[in-house]
Design a protein around this motif. Structure first.
Motif, mmCIF file in Angstrom:
data_model
loop_
_atom_site.group_PDB
_atom_site.id
_atom_site.type_symbol
_atom_site.label_atom_id
_atom_site.label_comp_id
_atom_site.label_asym_id
_atom_site.label_seq_id
_atom_site.Cartn_x
_atom_site.Cartn_y
_atom_site.Cartn_z
ATOM 1 N N LEU A 76 0.804 -1.218 0.000
ATOM 2 C CA LEU A 76 0.000 0.000 0.000
ATOM 3 C C LEU A 76 0.843 1.277 0.000
ATOM 4 C CD1 LEU A 76 -2.807 -0.905 2.576
ATOM 5 C CD2 LEU A 76 -3.047 -0.691 0.092
ATOM 6 N N GLU A 77 2.156 1.150 0.088
ATOM 7 C CA GLU A 77 3.008 2.326 0.289
ATOM 8 C C GLU A 77 2.803 3.392 -0.790
ATOM 9 O OE1 GLU A 77 7.708 3.529 1.014
ATOM 10 O OE2 GLU A 77 7.187 1.527 0.282
ATOM 11 N N GLU A 78 2.846 2.996 -2.065
ATOM 12 C CA GLU A 78 2.776 3.989 -3.129
ATOM 13 C C GLU A 78 1.412 4.669 -3.199
ATOM 14 O OE1 GLU A 78 5.317 5.091 -4.616
ATOM 15 O OE2 GLU A 78 6.670 3.591 -3.804
ATOM 16 N N SER A 79 0.343 3.890 -3.039
ATOM 17 C CA SER A 79 -0.983 4.506 -3.095
ATOM 18 C C SER A 79 -1.184 5.458 -1.919
ATOM 19 C CB SER A 79 -2.083 3.439 -3.114
ATOM 20 O OG SER A 79 -2.111 2.709 -1.908
ATOM 21 N N ILE A 80 -0.639 5.118 -0.758
ATOM 22 C CA ILE A 80 -0.761 6.001 0.407
ATOM 23 C C ILE A 80 0.068 7.265 0.209
ATOM 24 C CG2 ILE A 80 -0.147 6.218 2.852
ATOM 25 C CD1 ILE A 80 -1.097 3.333 3.235
ATOM 26 N N THR B 274 12.326 9.510 -2.517
ATOM 27 C CA THR B 274 11.862 8.212 -2.040
ATOM 28 C C THR B 274 10.620 7.740 -2.778
ATOM 29 O OG1 THR B 274 10.545 9.256 -0.289
ATOM 30 C CG2 THR B 274 12.802 8.635 0.267
ATOM 31 N N HIS B 275 9.884 8.650 -3.405
ATOM 32 C CA HIS B 275 8.646 8.271 -4.079
ATOM 33 C C HIS B 275 8.937 7.789 -5.491
ATOM 34 C CE1 HIS B 275 4.566 8.557 -5.703
ATOM 35 N NE2 HIS B 275 4.170 8.490 -4.440
ATOM 36 N N ALA B 276 8.169 6.817 -5.942
ATOM 37 C CA ALA B 276 8.392 6.208 -7.255
ATOM 38 C C ALA B 276 8.328 7.230 -8.378
ATOM 39 C CB ALA B 276 7.364 5.103 -7.495
ATOM 40 N N THR B 277 7.431 8.223 -8.285
ATOM 41 C CA THR B 277 7.311 9.196 -9.369
ATOM 42 C C THR B 277 8.585 10.017 -9.518
ATOM 43 O OG1 THR B 277 6.297 10.823 -7.890
ATOM 44 C CG2 THR B 277 4.820 9.362 -9.069
ATOM 45 N N THR B 278 9.168 10.417 -8.392
ATOM 46 C CA THR B 278 10.416 11.178 -8.431
ATOM 47 C C THR B 278 11.551 10.324 -8.965
ATOM 48 O OG1 THR B 278 9.636 12.399 -6.490
ATOM 49 C CG2 THR B 278 11.938 12.664 -7.098
ATOM 50 N N ARG C 169 11.203 19.256 -32.052
ATOM 51 C CA ARG C 169 11.671 17.919 -31.681
ATOM 52 C C ARG C 169 12.203 17.884 -30.243
ATOM 53 N NH1 ARG C 169 12.962 18.978 -36.702
ATOM 54 N NH2 ARG C 169 15.059 19.706 -36.186
ATOM 55 N N GLY C 170 11.684 18.798 -29.435
ATOM 56 C CA GLY C 170 12.026 18.782 -28.018
ATOM 57 C C GLY C 170 11.351 17.610 -27.316
ATOM 58 N N TRP C 171 11.706 17.413 -26.048
ATOM 59 C CA TRP C 171 11.200 16.253 -25.319
ATOM 60 C C TRP C 171 10.613 16.666 -23.965
ATOM 61 C CZ3 TRP C 171 13.854 16.063 -20.758
ATOM 62 C CH2 TRP C 171 15.165 16.567 -20.753
ATOM 63 N N ALA C 172 9.876 15.738 -23.372
ATOM 64 C CA ALA C 172 9.282 15.970 -22.061
ATOM 65 C C ALA C 172 9.280 14.672 -21.263
ATOM 66 C CB ALA C 172 7.855 16.503 -22.193
ATOM 67 N N ILE C 173 9.404 14.824 -19.953
ATOM 68 C CA ILE C 173 9.311 13.713 -19.004
ATOM 69 C C ILE C 173 8.190 14.070 -18.038
ATOM 70 C CG2 ILE C 173 10.471 12.431 -17.172
ATOM 71 C CD1 ILE C 173 13.159 13.234 -18.576
ATOM 72 N N LEU C 174 7.116 13.296 -18.069
ATOM 73 C CA LEU C 174 5.946 13.587 -17.246
ATOM 74 C C LEU C 174 5.677 12.423 -16.302
ATOM 75 C CD1 LEU C 174 3.526 14.997 -19.992
ATOM 76 C CD2 LEU C 174 5.288 16.205 -18.702
ATOM 77 N N SER C 175 5.490 12.744 -15.020
ATOM 78 C CA SER C 175 5.204 11.696 -14.050
ATOM 79 C C SER C 175 4.165 12.204 -13.060
ATOM 80 C CB SER C 175 6.487 11.238 -13.350
ATOM 81 O OG SER C 175 6.286 10.015 -12.670
ATOM 82 N N GLY C 176 3.975 11.438 -11.955
ATOM 83 C CA GLY C 176 2.862 11.705 -11.068
ATOM 84 C C GLY C 176 1.582 11.102 -11.621
ATOM 85 N N ILE C 177 1.724 10.136 -12.516
ATOM 86 C CA ILE C 177 0.602 9.569 -13.258
ATOM 87 C C ILE C 177 0.398 8.117 -12.834
ATOM 88 C CG2 ILE C 177 -0.275 9.025 -15.568
ATOM 89 C CD1 ILE C 177 1.774 11.192 -16.575
ATOM 90 N N TRP D 222 7.545 4.272 -18.608
ATOM 91 C CA TRP D 222 8.225 3.496 -17.572
ATOM 92 C C TRP D 222 7.280 3.341 -16.388
ATOM 93 C CZ3 TRP D 222 13.774 6.066 -17.258
ATOM 94 C CH2 TRP D 222 14.404 5.911 -18.496
ATOM 95 N N ASN D 223 7.240 2.140 -15.832
ATOM 96 C CA ASN D 223 6.316 1.837 -14.747
ATOM 97 C C ASN D 223 7.061 1.385 -13.504
ATOM 98 O OD1 ASN D 223 3.787 2.123 -16.335
ATOM 99 N ND2 ASN D 223 4.632 0.378 -17.460
ATOM 100 N N ARG D 224 6.547 1.778 -12.378
ATOM 101 C CA ARG D 224 7.035 1.276 -11.089
ATOM 102 C C ARG D 224 5.841 1.155 -10.170
ATOM 103 N NH1 ARG D 224 12.330 3.732 -9.697
ATOM 104 N NH2 ARG D 224 12.777 2.264 -11.386
ATOM 105 N N LEU D 225 5.572 -0.083 -9.782
ATOM 106 C CA LEU D 225 4.370 -0.375 -9.009
ATOM 107 C C LEU D 225 3.169 0.180 -9.762
ATOM 108 C CD1 LEU D 225 5.821 0.250 -5.430
ATOM 109 C CD2 LEU D 225 5.523 -1.929 -6.624
ATOM 110 N N GLU D 226 2.377 1.080 -9.167
ATOM 111 C CA GLU D 226 1.181 1.576 -9.847
ATOM 112 C C GLU D 226 1.393 2.939 -10.498
ATOM 113 O OE1 GLU D 226 -0.797 3.294 -5.731
ATOM 114 O OE2 GLU D 226 -1.532 1.465 -6.642
ATOM 115 N N TRP D 227 2.654 3.376 -10.559
ATOM 116 C CA TRP D 227 2.970 4.694 -11.101
ATOM 117 C C TRP D 227 3.643 4.578 -12.460
ATOM 118 C CZ3 TRP D 227 0.889 8.748 -8.758
ATOM 119 C CH2 TRP D 227 0.505 8.593 -7.423
ATOM 120 N N SER D 228 3.484 5.623 -13.271
ATOM 121 C CA SER D 228 4.070 5.638 -14.609
ATOM 122 C C SER D 228 4.745 6.967 -14.889
ATOM 123 C CB SER D 228 3.003 5.379 -15.682
ATOM 124 O OG SER D 228 2.468 4.083 -15.562
#
Length: 295
Positions: A16-20, A135-139, A251-259, A282-288
């Motif tokens: 439950l760590e990531e969802s919490i 410490t958070h997966a999104t970061t 042709r620039g790029w972006a990195i988006l997380s918190g999803i 890229w996925n880690r647990l329930e985050w992308s």
């Protein structure tokens, strides 16, 4: 007491760590930490008393239980109490240790001596009350994606939308970026970013940070940047999508997380409508973390 903080403690299973963490960050908590307790973990988080009422903390507890039921997990146990302002910042720090991320970075708490037995690039961090400790997966996903983009000698210009503690901005410069422009709509985050910039010996003119959102970021940029990072929430990313392309060069790029992984399709569809091409997710647990290029 106007200078008191709610200390929220949650006993739960590791699943439950990531969802919490997501719920707590959405709730507005600062300085979250995790402590192992046998087969379970204890999550601690802090939020100013003036920001929320006790009833809201009770509602949060019910939300956490509902999330656990949906995941088919053992229910977490939540408790809270008030602590003085001078106590809160040290309370969550005691369990935070140096954190290796990717192949090249080590996030080191500012109150600990940096290790001498590592070849990693050390990022010294004191997030204060801003979100972003590594410490958070999104970061972590954002940092790893930045590491792939910022190979030595690239000297790229970067924007950081919703910079929090400044961890992504600072990491970008330590990994080889030439210039970073950062914004956040929380003045405490702007303050933390400036302080972490100084902790890592980065000149103020190399990491320019200001209070605001994407409109402020547009005004800060003397020219479009090579790429940008944005670690916030899916709903906010969707709202900002129409204004994102103007941040970057062709042709620039972006990195988006918190999803959340369940939100990737909706976010990607909106971004593609505005000229972005989804490269990898890229996925880690329930985050992308979505890596994109602009057409």
């Amino acid at each position: 007491m106007s200078n008191s903080w709610w200390e929220i403690k949650i006993d739960c299973i590791p699943d439950l760590e990531e969802s919490i963490f997501w719920r707590l960050s959405e709730f507005g908590c600062k300085g979250m930490s995790t402590q192992a307790q046998g087969r379970e973990i204890l999550i601690s988080a802090y939020i100013p008393q003036v920001q929320v009422k006790l009833l809201a903390v009770s509602d949060l507890s019910l939300q956490l239980e509902d999330d656990a039921r949906e995941m088919g997990c053992q229910l977490p146990v939540t408790s809270c109490n008030l602590i003085d302002e001078e106590d809160w910042s040290s309370s969550w720090k005691q369990y935070w240790q140096p954190q290796p991320i990717g192949d090249r970075l080590l996030i080191n708490p500012a109150w600990l001596e940096p290790p001498t037995d590592t070849e990693r690039t050390i990022l010294t961090l004191d997030p204060g009350v801003a979100f972003g400790t590594g410490t958070h997966a999104t970061t972590q996903l954002c940092l790893e994606a930045l590491e792939m983009r910022l190979q030595p000698g690239t000297h790229l210009t970067i924007a950081d939308l919703g910079c929090g503690s400044g961890i992504l901005s600072t990491a970008a410069l330590l990994l080889g970026a030439r210039q970073v422009y950062a914004v956040d709509n929380d003045p405490l985050a702007v303050k933390a970013t400036g302080e972490n910039r100084a902790l890592n010996g980065i000149p103020a003119e190399q990491l320019i940070v200001d209070l605001g959102s994407i409109e402020t970021l547009h005004s800060l940029l003397p020219a479009p940047v090579d790429g940008f990072v944005c670690n916030i929430l899916a709903d906010v990313i969707i709202q900002l999508a129409p204004s994102m392309a103007a941040l970057v060069k062709p042709r620039g790029w972006a990195i988006l997380s918190g999803i959340l992984s369940s939100q990737v399709a909706d976010v990607s569809n909106v971004l593609e409508q505005h000229g972005w091409v989804v490269g990898t997710v890229w996925n880690r647990l329930e985050w992308s973390c979505i890596n994109l290029k602009y057409k």
